[in-house]
Motif scaffolding. Structure first.
Motif: not given
Length: 228
Positions: A127, A129, A140, A160-161, A164, A166, A169, A202, A204
């Motif tokens: 991804m 970010l 990542q 993970t998002a 970070n 984010a 992503v 988040i 995409c």
């Protein structure tokens, strides 16, 4: 005939300075990198032999150290030099993306991703970010699979998002087969991850798929993201 005896417009270095790097063939660009040929062959002739041996410039650049170093006219010093050049290119793209808006330059994003994971002979999913302004935080890599598929876990993608911080992503993975055309499985995975990420607010924004020889595909450019 030695390159120095060629017409000025045909010598790779002079040609690059006069017309720009895009005017050069793969063999001419490689000749500038090699600087010299071998006995009985100019740098351009040697470069063409190497391209024929490896199959393409892309394959040569991605060659394993042992195979690269054993090729005539190359060796360890050239391998180190090549890796340094590729790393400088990767950092150049990364710097530009960090400072700019990733959405306005998908080609640059794809080129940068190609330097990150495009060299692999197995599938890698990761991804990009992005922050609130859609500037790149980092890339990542998350999952590594076989030549045919990667096992991607939704929970790890979302975690993970979040870790970070984010706001958005860009999904990315490579197709070692060489064809970047998205499969139905790619579309289904994108939908699954988009829905999970949206729950955490988040976005995409895209899913970029990398093939060989610099080929790539953006689901956003294909209009697929709006239909997910």
């Amino acid at each position: 005939m030695a390159i120095r005896d060629w017409h000025e417009n045909d010598r790779p270095r002079e040609k690059l300075l006069k017309f720009g790097a895009t005017a050069l063939s793969d063999a001419e660009l490689l000749a500038i990198f090699l600087r010299v040929g071998v006995k009985g062959k100019s740098a351009v002739e040697l470069s063409q032999d190497l391209l024929d041996e490896f199959g393409s410039l892309d394959s040569l650049l991605k060659a394993e150290q042992a195979r690269f170093c054993e090729a005539k006219g190359l060796g360890e010093a050239k391998y180190v030099q090549l890796k340094a050049v590729l790393e400088m290119a990767r950092r150049h793209f990364e710097s530009g993306l960090t400072k700019g808006d990733a959405l306005t330059q998908p080609e640059t994003v794809a080129q940068w991703l190609n330097l990150q994971i495009g060299h692999s002979d197995r599938e890698i999913f990761g991804m990009v970010l992005l922050d609130q302004q859609h500037r790149v935080i980092n890339f990542q890599p998350l999952f590594y699979g076989t030549l045919n598929q990667a096992s991607v876990h939704t929970r790890e993608v979302v975690k993970t998002a979040l870790d970070n911080n984010a706001a958005a992503v860009i999904l990315a993975h490579n197709h070692p087969s060489g064809d970047p055309t998205p499969s139905q499985a790619d579309l289904d995975l994108t939908r699954q991850l988009s829905e999970a990420l949206s729950i955490m607010e988040i976005r995409c924004l895209d899913h970029i798929i990398l093939g060989d020889h610099g080929r790539w595909c953006s689901l956003a450019q294909l209009g697929k993201m709006a239909n997910l």
